[in-house]
Design a protein around this motif. Structure first.
Motif, PDB file in Angstrom:
ATOM      1  N   SER A 161       0.808  -1.228   0.000  1.00  0.00           N
ATOM      2  CA  SER A 161       0.000   0.000   0.000  1.00  0.00           C
ATOM      3  C   SER A 161       0.836   1.270   0.000  1.00  0.00           C
ATOM      4  CB  SER A 161      -0.959   0.021   1.202  1.00  0.00           C
ATOM      5  OG  SER A 161      -1.780  -1.120   1.211  1.00  0.00           O
ATOM      6  N   ASP A 162       2.096   1.170  -0.392  1.00  0.00           N
ATOM      7  CA  ASP A 162       2.943   2.360  -0.418  1.00  0.00           C
ATOM      8  C   ASP A 162       2.933   3.040  -1.790  1.00  0.00           C
ATOM      9  OD1 ASP A 162       4.196   0.209  -1.620  1.00  0.00           O
ATOM     10  OD2 ASP A 162       6.203   0.766  -0.962  1.00  0.00           O
ATOM     11  N   LYS A 163       2.311   2.391  -2.780  1.00  0.00           N
ATOM     12  CA  LYS A 163       2.213   2.975  -4.117  1.00  0.00           C
ATOM     13  C   LYS A 163       0.806   2.771  -4.666  1.00  0.00           C
ATOM     14  CE  LYS A 163       7.075   2.111  -5.420  1.00  0.00           C
ATOM     15  NZ  LYS A 163       7.436   1.286  -4.256  1.00  0.00           N
ATOM     16  N   LEU A 164       0.421   3.684  -5.574  1.00  0.00           N
ATOM     17  CA  LEU A 164      -0.843   3.555  -6.296  1.00  0.00           C
ATOM     18  C   LEU A 164      -0.549   3.664  -7.789  1.00  0.00           C
ATOM     19  CD1 LEU A 164      -3.985   3.430  -6.284  1.00  0.00           C
ATOM     20  CD2 LEU A 164      -3.954   5.932  -6.313  1.00  0.00           C
ATOM     21  N   PHE A 165      -1.077   2.699  -8.547  1.00  0.00           N
ATOM     22  CA  PHE A 165      -0.874   2.674  -9.997  1.00  0.00           C
ATOM     23  C   PHE A 165      -2.179   3.073 -10.680  1.00  0.00           C
ATOM     24  CE2 PHE A 165       1.997  -0.327  -8.045  1.00  0.00           C
ATOM     25  CZ  PHE A 165       3.218  -0.065  -8.666  1.00  0.00           C
ATOM     26  N   CYS A 166      -2.149   4.168 -11.428  1.00  0.00           N
ATOM     27  CA  CYS A 166      -3.321   4.639 -12.156  1.00  0.00           C
ATOM     28  C   CYS A 166      -3.134   4.356 -13.646  1.00  0.00           C
ATOM     29  CB  CYS A 166      -3.540   6.129 -11.920  1.00  0.00           C
ATOM     30  SG  CYS A 166      -3.923   6.541 -10.208  1.00  0.00           S
ATOM     31  N   TYR A 167      -4.153   3.787 -14.263  1.00  0.00           N
ATOM     32  CA  TYR A 167      -4.079   3.334 -15.654  1.00  0.00           C
ATOM     33  C   TYR A 167      -5.005   4.200 -16.502  1.00  0.00           C
ATOM     34  CZ  TYR A 167      -3.461  -0.417 -19.177  1.00  0.00           C
ATOM     35  OH  TYR A 167      -3.120  -1.160 -20.290  1.00  0.00           O
ATOM     36  N   GLY A 168      -4.415   5.078 -17.317  1.00  0.00           N
ATOM     37  CA  GLY A 168      -5.187   5.980 -18.154  1.00  0.00           C
ATOM     38  C   GLY A 168      -5.762   5.281 -19.373  1.00  0.00           C
ATOM     39  N   ILE A 169      -6.823   5.858 -19.946  1.00  0.00           N
ATOM     40  CA  ILE A 169      -7.529   5.243 -21.050  1.00  0.00           C
ATOM     41  C   ILE A 169      -6.633   5.032 -22.264  1.00  0.00           C
ATOM     42  CG2 ILE A 169      -8.335   7.455 -21.961  1.00  0.00           C
ATOM     43  CD1 ILE A 169     -10.296   4.130 -21.942  1.00  0.00           C
ATOM     44  N   GLU A 216      -1.466   5.179 -20.451  1.00  0.00           N
ATOM     45  CA  GLU A 216      -0.453   5.804 -19.604  1.00  0.00           C
ATOM     46  C   GLU A 216      -0.610   5.333 -18.162  1.00  0.00           C
ATOM     47  OE1 GLU A 216       1.414  10.228 -18.956  1.00  0.00           O
ATOM     48  OE2 GLU A 216      -0.746  10.003 -18.752  1.00  0.00           O
ATOM     49  N   ILE A 217       0.485   4.894 -17.565  1.00  0.00           N
ATOM     50  CA  ILE A 217       0.487   4.434 -16.169  1.00  0.00           C
ATOM     51  C   ILE A 217       1.251   5.443 -15.323  1.00  0.00           C
ATOM     52  CG2 ILE A 217       1.221   2.612 -14.583  1.00  0.00           C
ATOM     53  CD1 ILE A 217       0.946   0.630 -16.875  1.00  0.00           C
ATOM     54  N   THR A 218       0.596   5.938 -14.283  1.00  0.00           N
ATOM     55  CA  THR A 218       1.226   6.865 -13.342  1.00  0.00           C
ATOM     56  C   THR A 218       1.426   6.157 -12.015  1.00  0.00           C
ATOM     57  OG1 THR A 218       0.119   8.742 -14.390  1.00  0.00           O
ATOM     58  CG2 THR A 218       1.078   9.116 -12.215  1.00  0.00           C
ATOM     59  N   VAL A 219       2.639   6.206 -11.486  1.00  0.00           N
ATOM     60  CA  VAL A 219       2.972   5.576 -10.211  1.00  0.00           C
ATOM     61  C   VAL A 219       3.056   6.667  -9.154  1.00  0.00           C
ATOM     62  CG1 VAL A 219       4.557   4.043  -8.991  1.00  0.00           C
ATOM     63  CG2 VAL A 219       4.306   3.853 -11.479  1.00  0.00           C
ATOM     64  N   TRP A 220       2.187   6.582  -8.138  1.00  0.00           N
ATOM     65  CA  TRP A 220       2.133   7.587  -7.070  1.00  0.00           C
ATOM     66  C   TRP A 220       2.727   7.031  -5.785  1.00  0.00           C
ATOM     67  CZ3 TRP A 220       0.223  12.463  -8.113  1.00  0.00           C
ATOM     68  CH2 TRP A 220      -0.531  12.607  -9.290  1.00  0.00           C
ATOM     69  N   LEU A 277       6.089   9.129  -8.903  1.00  0.00           N
ATOM     70  CA  LEU A 277       7.383   8.453  -8.955  1.00  0.00           C
ATOM     71  C   LEU A 277       7.815   8.192 -10.392  1.00  0.00           C
ATOM     72  CD1 LEU A 277       6.920   5.836  -6.071  1.00  0.00           C
ATOM     73  CD2 LEU A 277       8.173   7.998  -5.984  1.00  0.00           C
ATOM     74  N   ASN A 278       6.849   7.879 -11.248  1.00  0.00           N
ATOM     75  CA  ASN A 278       7.182   7.604 -12.653  1.00  0.00           C
ATOM     76  C   ASN A 278       5.915   7.617 -13.493  1.00  0.00           C
ATOM     77  OD1 ASN A 278       8.770   7.013 -14.855  1.00  0.00           O
ATOM     78  ND2 ASN A 278       8.805   4.810 -14.490  1.00  0.00           N
TER      79      ASN A 278
END
Length: 438
Positions: free
Chosen positions: A279-287, A290-294, A302-303
């Motif tokens: 639970s130290d990161k969240l991965f968001c997957y755009g339509i 694009e993947i954003t690492v929080w 983060l990336n």
């Protein structure tokens, strides 16, 4: 031959009942789980003769003497604590078992049994449907989750009915059921300790927190900024909720206080999100892939990178071992990445799986990260189970039976059971024979 098959089936049922306990008196078991672990009463390692000669200032009877001794013992434990060497809950027969094991292997070499999962053939047995007793959760069963502590499964779907069943293999008894009016349940997760279940619908502004001990559902309003939770994810540690209405923002909510903590801005519409195992990161997957690492401690990016070969994003998930990330696209392609490589500007997946040809709607790792289940709810029987790390597809699942459109796949905490739901109101249950515990 028929007699032999019946004997095998009978032995299998008996073994299942021993390995997987039926969940009777569910709330009592759950309350016991939440209590701290109590060590069994142990005999003292030695007795000091001076202690026996000790006499208090007042003359004590034998009954009072025992009571006085117990009070001294309790006071010592409160002040000094229990030494670690004394609190070890070892089995008394361990040495004897080790000796017997040694005697069995002396004088010859014993062939070791294979412990790894076979990469081509999956040994399983189909059990009666989980929701055979009810069948009123809706034509589409969108949520199917196993309890993290007890042999219990949650089934919910389009009708708004949420049901809990005791998993017993041949008989799956209904424990409790309740209905959320005008709800289409689209997300459900248990907290790590199993005391609550968070339930949400993408057409409702509120979400439900169900107390399993009290058997009470309670509706909670989402922050006003969150219109309707198309995405609703509870973190692995149960501290955060990630919610999104499908636009370009993901909202982080405190699971305990129900307050909005932060709004995370994504460049494109968010199609899916997943927390890391810790639970130290969240991965968001755009339509657009694009993947954003929080970073969940600082809420900083983060990336950012694009999922290789993705045209239309669909699903993203992480493994419980913390080493793997899997993405599924609208074209039926599944990419598997190693977490260690996600710091690069353009990470390359370690494997691309293209066994399905329609939009991926569900991806799930089992607890040991040896099986990756991927399915599509847009085509009949569109489900594959992939062996890791060989990435061979198990050729014997699914068999010739018609599963219709598979909506979701779930594994029990130790992978002893696998369940899947479909668009015909069914929650199927399978026992995976390789795994010996629930």
């Amino acid at each position: 031959m028929k007699r032999k098959n019946s004997d095998i089936e009978e032995q299998e049922s008996r073994l299942s009942s021993l390995l997987f306990n039926k969940a009777k008196k569910f709330t009592e078991q759950l309350s016991t789980q939440t209590d701290s672990f109590k060590y069994e009463e142990r005999k003292p390692a030695w007795i000091d003769e001076d202690d026996e000669q000790f006499v208090a200032t007042d003359k004590l009877t034998s009954k009072k003497q025992n009571s006085y001794t117990n009070k001294l013992k309790q006071k010592y434990e409160i002040l000094m604590g229990t030494p670690t060497w004394a609190s070890l809950n070892k089995k008394e027969k361990q040495e004897e078992e080790d000796d017997n094991e040694l005697l069995r292997t002396v004088g010859h070499l014993q062939k070791q049994k294979l412990t790894s999962l076979r990469k081509d053939f999956l040994e399983f047995k189909k059990f009666p449907k989980i929701n055979a007793e009810t069948g009123n959760e809706g034509p589409i069963i969108s949520c199917l989750e196993f309890h993290p502590k007890l042999s219990v499964a949650l089934v919910a779907g389009q009708s708004g009915v949420v049901s809990l069943f005791g998993i017993g293999g041949d008989v799956n008894n209904k424990l409790h059921s309740f209905k959320l009016k005008k709800w289409n349940v689209t997300a459900a997760q248990f907290t790590p300790d199993g005391s609550e279940a968070f339930i949400a619908s993408k057409i409702n502004h509120s979400y439900c927190v169900y107390d399993l001990v009290k058997a009470e559902p309670k509706l909670t309003q989402l922050p006003k900024i969150v219109k309707r939770p198309k995405i609703f994810k509870l973190s692995s540690d149960g501290k955060f909720i990630a919610a999104s209405d499908g636009l370009d923002e993901v909202y982080i909510i405190c699971a305990k206080s129900k307050e909005l903590l932060r709004s995370l801005k994504h460049n494109t519409k968010v199609e899916s999100a997943a927390f890391s195992a810790k639970s130290d990161k969240l991965f968001c997957y755009g339509i657009q892939g694009e993947i954003t690492v929080w970073d969940m401690s600082t809420y900083k990016v983060l990336n950012k990178f694009y999922d290789q070969g993705c045209v239309t994003a669909s699903e993203i998930t992480t493994s419980s071992c913390g080493r793997l990330l899997a993405t599924g696209s609208g074209e039926g392609i599944v990419n598997v990445y190693e977490m260690a490589t996600l710091n690069a500007s353009d990470p390359i997946p370690i494997k691309t799986i293209s066994n399905l040809i329609t939009k991926i709607t569900n991806i799930r790792f089992n607890a040991t990260s040896e099986i990756l289940a991927l399915s599509s709810g847009y085509y009949p029987n569109a489900i594959k189970l992939v062996h890791l790390p060989s990435y061979h597809v198990f050729y014997n699942f699914p068999q010739q039976e018609n599963l219709y459109q598979v909506e979701t796949v779930s594994f029990s905490p130790n992978s002893g059971y696998m369940a899947l739901s479909n668009n015909k109101g069914c929650a199927y249950l399978y026992r995976l024979k390789h795994y010996k515990n629930y």
